[in-house]
Design a protein around this motif. Structure first.
Motif, mmCIF file in Angstrom:
data_model
loop_
_atom_site.group_PDB
_atom_site.id
_atom_site.type_symbol
_atom_site.label_atom_id
_atom_site.label_comp_id
_atom_site.label_asym_id
_atom_site.label_seq_id
_atom_site.Cartn_x
_atom_site.Cartn_y
_atom_site.Cartn_z
ATOM 1 N N LYS A 1 -18.084 12.676 -24.685
ATOM 2 C CA LYS A 1 -17.225 13.400 -23.752
ATOM 3 C C LYS A 1 -16.933 12.601 -22.481
ATOM 4 C CE LYS A 1 -17.011 17.819 -21.266
ATOM 5 N NZ LYS A 1 -17.721 19.124 -21.026
ATOM 6 N N ASN A 2 -17.935 11.872 -21.998
ATOM 7 C CA ASN A 2 -17.812 11.203 -20.706
ATOM 8 C C ASN A 2 -17.547 9.702 -20.819
ATOM 9 O OD1 ASN A 2 -18.304 13.636 -19.255
ATOM 10 N ND2 ASN A 2 -20.493 13.405 -19.660
ATOM 11 N N VAL A 3 -17.029 9.258 -21.963
ATOM 12 C CA VAL A 3 -16.691 7.842 -22.119
ATOM 13 C C VAL A 3 -15.185 7.700 -22.301
ATOM 14 C CG1 VAL A 3 -18.934 7.291 -23.130
ATOM 15 C CG2 VAL A 3 -17.010 7.848 -24.629
ATOM 16 N N THR A 4 -14.686 6.530 -22.005
ATOM 17 C CA THR A 4 -13.270 6.239 -22.217
ATOM 18 C C THR A 4 -13.147 5.168 -23.291
ATOM 19 O OG1 THR A 4 -12.720 6.764 -19.923
ATOM 20 C CG2 THR A 4 -11.139 5.433 -21.157
ATOM 21 N N VAL A 5 -12.419 5.479 -24.332
ATOM 22 C CA VAL A 5 -12.216 4.532 -25.425
ATOM 23 C C VAL A 5 -11.131 3.534 -25.013
ATOM 24 C CG1 VAL A 5 -11.513 4.268 -27.829
ATOM 25 C CG2 VAL A 5 -12.856 6.276 -27.129
ATOM 26 N N PRO A 6 -11.409 2.235 -25.104
ATOM 27 C CA PRO A 6 -10.381 1.248 -24.730
ATOM 28 C C PRO A 6 -9.147 1.346 -25.625
ATOM 29 C CG PRO A 6 -12.552 0.225 -24.925
ATOM 30 C CD PRO A 6 -12.672 1.606 -25.498
ATOM 31 N N GLY B 1 -21.466 -4.156 -33.072
ATOM 32 C CA GLY B 1 -21.109 -4.478 -31.701
ATOM 33 C C GLY B 1 -20.308 -3.418 -30.969
ATOM 34 N N ASN B 2 -20.093 -2.259 -31.598
ATOM 35 C CA ASN B 2 -19.361 -1.195 -30.925
ATOM 36 C C ASN B 2 -20.258 -0.582 -29.844
ATOM 37 O OD1 ASN B 2 -18.228 1.465 -30.302
ATOM 38 N ND2 ASN B 2 -16.921 1.181 -32.082
ATOM 39 N N PRO B 3 -19.870 -0.649 -28.574
ATOM 40 C CA PRO B 3 -20.732 -0.179 -27.489
ATOM 41 C C PRO B 3 -20.698 1.325 -27.263
ATOM 42 C CG PRO B 3 -18.704 -1.040 -26.567
ATOM 43 C CD PRO B 3 -18.605 -1.232 -28.067
ATOM 44 N N ILE B 4 -19.818 2.032 -27.961
ATOM 45 C CA ILE B 4 -19.640 3.463 -27.726
ATOM 46 C C ILE B 4 -20.281 4.303 -28.824
ATOM 47 C CG2 ILE B 4 -17.935 5.315 -27.543
ATOM 48 C CD1 ILE B 4 -16.040 3.307 -26.245
ATOM 49 N N ILE B 5 -19.993 4.001 -30.066
ATOM 50 C CA ILE B 5 -20.420 4.862 -31.164
ATOM 51 C C ILE B 5 -21.944 4.873 -31.307
ATOM 52 C CG2 ILE B 5 -20.335 3.114 -33.010
ATOM 53 C CD1 ILE B 5 -18.941 5.317 -34.733
ATOM 54 N N LYS B 6 -22.490 6.041 -31.646
ATOM 55 C CA LYS B 6 -23.925 6.211 -31.833
ATOM 56 C C LYS B 6 -24.245 6.285 -33.325
ATOM 57 C CE LYS B 6 -24.384 6.624 -27.355
ATOM 58 N NZ LYS B 6 -24.927 5.501 -26.557
ATOM 59 N N THR B 7 -24.820 5.208 -33.834
ATOM 60 C CA THR B 7 -25.215 5.153 -35.245
ATOM 61 C C THR B 7 -26.608 4.550 -35.358
ATOM 62 O OG1 THR B 7 -24.039 3.026 -35.431
ATOM 63 C CG2 THR B 7 -22.853 5.008 -36.156
ATOM 64 N N PRO B 8 -27.623 5.158 -34.749
ATOM 65 C CA PRO B 8 -28.951 4.549 -34.702
ATOM 66 C C PRO B 8 -29.605 4.353 -36.057
ATOM 67 C CG PRO B 8 -29.030 6.824 -33.949
ATOM 68 C CD PRO B 8 -27.586 6.460 -34.042
ATOM 69 N N ASN B 9 -29.353 5.259 -37.000
ATOM 70 C CA ASN B 9 -30.019 5.155 -38.301
ATOM 71 C C ASN B 9 -29.402 4.074 -39.177
ATOM 72 O OD1 ASN B 9 -31.930 7.444 -37.978
ATOM 73 N ND2 ASN B 9 -30.030 8.598 -37.755
ATOM 74 N N LEU B 10 -28.090 3.963 -39.148
ATOM 75 C CA LEU B 10 -27.435 2.874 -39.869
ATOM 76 C C LEU B 10 -27.771 1.534 -39.208
ATOM 77 C CD1 LEU B 10 -24.012 4.577 -40.557
ATOM 78 C CD2 LEU B 10 -25.666 3.844 -42.291
ATOM 79 N N ASP B 11 -27.836 1.525 -37.884
ATOM 80 C CA ASP B 11 -28.211 0.296 -37.174
ATOM 81 C C ASP B 11 -29.615 -0.151 -37.568
ATOM 82 O OD1 ASP B 11 -25.784 0.662 -35.949
ATOM 83 O OD2 ASP B 11 -26.619 1.276 -34.011
ATOM 84 N N ALA B 12 -30.518 0.818 -37.772
ATOM 85 C CA ALA B 12 -31.881 0.481 -38.174
ATOM 86 C C ALA B 12 -31.907 -0.131 -39.569
ATOM 87 C CB ALA B 12 -32.763 1.732 -38.123
ATOM 88 N N LEU B 13 -31.068 0.386 -40.478
ATOM 89 C CA LEU B 13 -30.982 -0.217 -41.814
ATOM 90 C C LEU B 13 -30.476 -1.650 -41.713
ATOM 91 C CD1 LEU B 13 -29.492 2.634 -44.048
ATOM 92 C CD2 LEU B 13 -31.871 1.880 -43.899
ATOM 93 N N ALA B 14 -29.486 -1.874 -40.856
ATOM 94 C CA ALA B 14 -28.952 -3.222 -40.675
ATOM 95 C C ALA B 14 -30.013 -4.153 -40.091
ATOM 96 C CB ALA B 14 -27.727 -3.182 -39.763
ATOM 97 N N LYS B 15 -30.798 -3.638 -39.171
ATOM 98 C CA LYS B 15 -31.840 -4.455 -38.535
ATOM 99 C C LYS B 15 -32.926 -4.844 -39.526
ATOM 100 C CE LYS B 15 -34.882 -4.557 -34.487
ATOM 101 N NZ LYS B 15 -35.355 -3.786 -33.301
ATOM 102 N N GLY B 16 -33.176 -3.965 -40.489
ATOM 103 C CA GLY B 16 -34.198 -4.252 -41.484
ATOM 104 C C GLY B 16 -33.649 -4.818 -42.777
ATOM 105 N N GLY B 17 -32.339 -5.043 -42.828
ATOM 106 C CA GLY B 17 -31.722 -5.532 -44.056
ATOM 107 C C GLY B 17 -30.693 -6.603 -43.773
ATOM 108 N N LEU B 18 -29.616 -6.584 -44.547
ATOM 109 C CA LEU B 18 -28.523 -7.544 -44.401
ATOM 110 C C LEU B 18 -27.277 -6.814 -43.926
ATOM 111 C CD1 LEU B 18 -28.937 -9.515 -47.766
ATOM 112 C CD2 LEU B 18 -29.861 -10.145 -45.532
ATOM 113 N N LEU B 19 -26.624 -7.361 -42.926
ATOM 114 C CA LEU B 19 -25.372 -6.811 -42.416
ATOM 115 C C LEU B 19 -24.275 -7.831 -42.678
ATOM 116 C CD1 LEU B 19 -23.814 -4.653 -40.736
ATOM 117 C CD2 LEU B 19 -24.452 -5.968 -38.694
ATOM 118 N N PHE B 20 -23.247 -7.418 -43.417
ATOM 119 C CA PHE B 20 -22.177 -8.337 -43.812
ATOM 120 C C PHE B 20 -20.978 -8.150 -42.883
ATOM 121 C CE2 PHE B 20 -24.881 -7.868 -47.421
ATOM 122 C CZ PHE B 20 -24.838 -9.079 -48.094
#
Length: 474
Positions: free
Chosen positions: A236-241, A69-88
């Protein structure tokens, strides 16, 4: 690094200096998702026991992942593993410090049982033989280790078929390859993965353990986050809360023994989070290091597919502990807050039924569960000395024991406690100071309820449970 010929039961003797030279001498192929492979045989590994890959990040908190649910970080490959597997979403460590957690991951045991409580203590020969890689090797697996072993000063490198680790307990980020060119530690890990697959994939079943240094800080005065140059402008162009508990009122609410500049969590906070500008830079660099790891994961998956191993390779991904990014006025881990003890965990099994892919099991998962889960995937009996559970089975765990007894006050006050689904009880054992948080009602742990009369019954209940668990984890 060394390799073993197919069918051989003995290791080839390495030439002097070949381990790190081989690791660092490969040509860089990572350009954010791009991958270059040599010609590969068409023959895929015959069906049978699955290949196992365990990926471990260092100081990776649970919410530093797009899939969480992190809207800033870019982790597309790990997200794909989670989508095809189990995320705890409820994954934790039983001790939030590298050396202890890594010993727990390998052994399936709490610190109270494996007794690794510092950076110098090695596993005994008997303990090494009962770590998940060596048990898999005994069952016919070829085993490799890449990155940071992190347990003791004399790792069992000669017992592995492939070894590509820097012997330093905390390796540097800046390395030099065989051609004298600089290379980032994350890239060197990616190269070692490729070398392992070239030497071992498609033969006997294998288990590869990969341990990144990222996103751990580079220790120093001040500590830094050396990133890969190609990610310098990312975020670079995002602000971390700014987190709620970064407000000074929360640091000031700690008792005197904890609220001191000698506390390492506070000491490291000053050069990294004490101004809004430092907060932005530190979190973004932390995220950039994780995106670098994600790139390696994407290249790994691509190699498995090209080698036709993707249908028979299980990938497990976890962090070795969490990390404060300014919460409660600290930087680091060690203590009992969610930021410190909660981690990402993904299990990607290509044979998972379609109905289970992309699901999020609500069970409490622990680092001590990794070893028994990997053994179960291979059909190996789980030793009775292991205290973790097979995560692919229904588990009845409703709480767990937390312990961190390295160093002690004033640098790192020792803490033990109990974590349940809804409550958390922590006791600073050198001082008798107690914390009680209602996680369900107060997820950011803003109010210590230990002295609140409304919570007296719950406090007493968890005190009793703590006394029981403290004995049973030994």
């Amino acid at each position: 690094m060394t390799s073993r010929k197919p069918g051989s039961r003995t290791r080839s003797k390495p030439k002097a200096g070949i381990r790190m030279a081989g690791l660092l001498g490969l040509t860089t192929f990572v350009l954010f998702g791009a991958i270059r492979l040599v010609d590969l045989p068409e023959k895929a590994m015959s069906p049978g026991k699955p290949n196992l890959i365990f990926l471990l990040t260092d100081d990776h908190r649970w919410d530093a992942l797009g899939a969480m649910g992190n809207p800033i970080i870019k982790t597309p490959n790990l997200d794909a593993l989670a989508k095809g597997g189990l995320l705890f979403p409820n994954a934790y460590v039983t001790t939030a410090i590298c050396c202890v957690s890594r010993a727990s991951l390998l052994s399936g045991q709490y610190e109270s049982r494996h007794k690794i409580n510092d950076f110098a203590t090695d596993f005994s020969p008997e303990a090494v033989a009962n770590t998940y890689p060596l048990l898999l090797k005994k069952a016919g697996y070829q085993i490799g280790f890449v990155g940071k072993y992190g347990v003791g000063e004399n790792p069992p490198d000669t017992q592995y078929d492939f070894w590509a680790c820097n012997r330093k307990g905390q390796p540097p980020y800046a390395l030099t390859n065989a051609n004298g060119k600089p290379i980032h530690h994350t890239d060197s890990v990616g190269h070692a993965i490729s070398r392992f697959l070239t030497d071992f994939a498609g033969k006997e079943p294998f288990c590869l353990s990969v341990s990144f240094k990222a996103p751990h800080e580079l220790d120093g005065n001040p500590p830094t986050y050396p990133i890969q140059e190609r990610f310098r402008d990312l975020y670079k162009n995002v602000t971390v809360p700014t987190p709620e508990t970064a407000d000074p009122v929360y640091w000031n609410s700690f008792p005197d023994f904890f609220r001191t500049d000698q506390n390492i969590g506070r000491e490291r906070w000053k050069p990294l989070f004490s101004t809004p500008e430092l907060h932005q830079k530190t979190v973004k660099d932390y995220y950039r290091l994780i995106t670098g790891v994600d790139e390696v994961v994407g290249n790994l998956v691509a190699q498995l597919k090209q080698r036709k191993l993707d249908k028979n390779t299980i990938i497990v991904f976890m962090g070795d502990n969490g990390f404060y990014l300014g919460e409660h006025g600290m930087e680091g881990k060690w203590f009992g807050h969610e930021e410190s003890i909660r981690v990402p965990l993904i299990i990607y099994d290509p044979s998972l039924p379609a109905s289970q892919k992309g699901t999020k099991p609500a069970k409490i998962a622990l680092n001590i569960d990794i070893a028994p889960t990997l053994l179960a995937f291979a059909g190996i009996e789980i030793p009775k000395t292991m205290q973790g559970m097979d995560l692919m089975k229904n588990t009845a765990r409703t709480d767990f024991f937390y312990e961190h007894t390295f160093m002690g006050s004033p640098r790192l006050p020792k803490v033990e406690g109990v974590v349940t689904r809804d409550y958390k009880y922590m006791k600073f054992i050198e001082h008798g100071y107690e914390e009680l948080y209602s996680i369900a009602a107060d997820p950011h742990e803003t109010k210590n309820r230990a002295s609140d009369p409304v919570y007296t019954q719950k406090l007493n209940e968890l005190r009793k449970r703590y006394a029981v668990l403290k004995e049973t984890v030994k």
